[in-house]
Enzyme design. Structure first.
Site, PDB file in Angstrom:
ATOM      1  N   ASP A 161       0.867  -1.174   0.000  1.00 48.86           N
ATOM      2  CA  ASP A 161       0.000   0.000   0.000  1.00 48.86           C
ATOM      3  C   ASP A 161       0.909   1.232   0.000  1.00 48.86           C
ATOM      4  OD1 ASP A 161      -1.676   2.142   0.593  1.00 48.86           O
ATOM      5  OD2 ASP A 161      -2.907   0.995   2.008  1.00 48.86           O
ATOM      6  N   HIS A 162       0.879   1.996  -1.108  1.00 52.03           N
ATOM      7  CA  HIS A 162       1.816   3.106  -1.242  1.00 52.03           C
ATOM      8  C   HIS A 162       1.504   4.275  -0.304  1.00 52.03           C
ATOM      9  CE1 HIS A 162       5.272   4.733  -3.089  1.00 52.03           C
ATOM     10  NE2 HIS A 162       5.111   4.181  -4.284  1.00 52.03           N
ATOM     11  N   ARG A 163       0.368   4.240   0.365  1.00 51.98           N
ATOM     12  CA  ARG A 163       0.102   5.241   1.397  1.00 51.98           C
ATOM     13  C   ARG A 163       0.950   4.981   2.632  1.00 51.98           C
ATOM     14  NH1 ARG A 163      -6.207   4.364   2.221  1.00 51.98           N
ATOM     15  NH2 ARG A 163      -5.335   2.255   2.408  1.00 51.98           N
TER      16      ARG A 163
END
Length: 430
Positions: A399-401
């Site tokens: 998850d790039h967040r």
């Protein structure tokens, strides 16, 4: 005695499960119920669960039909219960006694058979039963034993609407097979499945329905990114082969995946963002201090993710055994809802299908999932010379967040380094 009608509501079946599909009723209107007698079988997104009756009495009304999706807390059936007409004091009325009894019932925890206080850890597949649950009287807290059937037969029975309690098994020790289920379904009207010469339509429900919703939600809410690494796993394969005959691993299903999982635990310790989650409501990043490893497992009922809790604290023999046991319970249908929820990071072995690599979808709420491809003989450069080595491709989706490419890259490189030279990490692991 005064008759009063009690409503049995669908209890909370596990973390995050808001509803369940009613698979089959085990009772009919007018049937006499004993305390803890199985009244229905329901299917959640995680597992199939048998519901026990919290009351002894008579079935007054069934409030749902097989195939219905019932929310947690919604009424399933009504039971007529006889209560004493009077109280401890002779001046109290029958209505007072009913009110008192209802108050006590509200405070009494509604636990599932086999999960409440005093439940014994009995394996369902270890017991052969020929009688139906309706014919038995069970003391509170005892585990309900389902008809013994192969996982494929259970799936077939659900698709065809067949009650396994009515099927005679012809397999070893009376186990029910798919052929037995199909034979039982002959000449029946089966509205659950429609079939023509060109196609068969099966309703989307249960584990398949919720799994589809979960991965769709994950794909469209978490910004997925994936990094890949192809590495030399020759030393890991050789080490696993040697360790299988060592006393600490006697009876343990040790595989290269066990080493990969151990390496992932070390990578998480160095890169804790991989073991985190995004709390949209509170606008906070939650970094988990304990690692609960989800093991993606293909079953006849669809994809399940059993959980190995506190995997970060396990040495290789314990982790290998726990992964094998978790996957086995998921495939056999014996995993409880709790055993299928609560993972913080996951691993999936696509190599068992002969697949070199893949881009896995995150388990909802998790920051990362590691996919392990097939380990195959490939040409590889060793010390400047070409050689044939055991090579594997790893895929880390994140998850790039929560995780940056730098963190994901370092973590994946760390796992690859362990596969290339596993001994130092395994010797120093907890």
């Amino acid at each position: 005695m005064v008759d009063t009608v009690k409503e049995f509501r669908l209890p909370d079946l596990g973390e995050g499960l808001a509803d369940a599909d009613l698979v089959v009723w085990k009772v009919q209107v007018g049937d006499h119920l004993e305390l803890n007698q199985v009244i229905a079988e329901v299917e959640t997104a995680k597992a199939t669960v048998e519901l026990p009756s919290p009351y002894a009495g008579t079935v007054a009304e069934l409030l749902a039909s097989p195939g219905d999706t019932v929310p947690v807390g919604a009424p399933l059936l009504r039971i007529t219960v006889a209560v004493p007409a009077g109280a401890e004091s002779g001046s109290r009325t029958g209505e007072d006694a009913v009110a008192d009894e209802e108050a006590v019932a509200e405070k009494r925890p509604q636990v599932l058979v086999g999960y409440g206080p005093g439940a014994a850890p009995i394996s369902r597949r270890g017991t052969r039963k020929t009688t139906t649950p309706d014919s038995e009287t069970r003391p509170p807290g005892t585990l309900v034993r389902r008809p013994d059937a192969k996982p494929g037969a259970r799936r077939e029975a659900k698709d065809l609407g067949v009650d396994l309690a009515t099927v005679e098994g012809t397999g070893p020790d009376g186990v029910i097979t798919r052929a037995d289920v199909r034979r039982s379904a002959d000449d029946r009207v089966l509205p659950q499945v429609s079939s023509t010469g060109d196609e068969t339509r099966v309703p989307i429900r249960g584990i398949r329905k919720r799994s589809a919703a979960a991965v769709a939600r994950s794909a469209f809410t978490a910004p997925h990114a994936t990094v890949f690494l192809t590495c030399d796993a020759t030393n890991t394969v050789e080490l696993v082969t040697r360790l299988r005959s060592a006393p600490p691993f006697d009876g343990t299903h040790l595989t290269p995946l066990s080493v990969v999982a151990t390496a992932l635990m070390r990578a998480v310790a160095d890169e804790p963002s991989l073991n985190s989650s995004w709390d949209e409501d509170s606008q906070e990043i939650v970094v988990h201090h304990r690692v609960h490893l989800g093991v993606a497992t293909a079953t006849d009922e669809g994809l399940k993710v059993p959980v190995v809790r506190d995997a970060h604290a396990m040495r290789l023999p314990d982790l290998a055994g726990s992964i094998a046991a978790a996957a086995g319970n998921a495939r056999s249908g014996e995993a409880s809802p709790r055993e299928l929820t609560g993972s913080t990071i996951s691993i999936t072995n696509v190599g068992v299908f002969g697949v070199d690599a893949g881009t896995p979808i995150l388990n909802p709420g998790e920051a990362a999932i590691l996919a392990v491809g097939a380990i195959t003989d490939r040409p590889w450069v060793v010390d400047g010379a070409l050689a044939v080595r055991k090579v594997v491709t790893l895929s880390l989706a994140f998850d790039h967040r929560l995780v940056d490419g730098e963190q994901a890259g370092r973590a994946l490189a760390a796992v690859g380094a362990v596969l290339k030279d596993p001994v130092p990490t395994l010797v120093s692991s907890p």
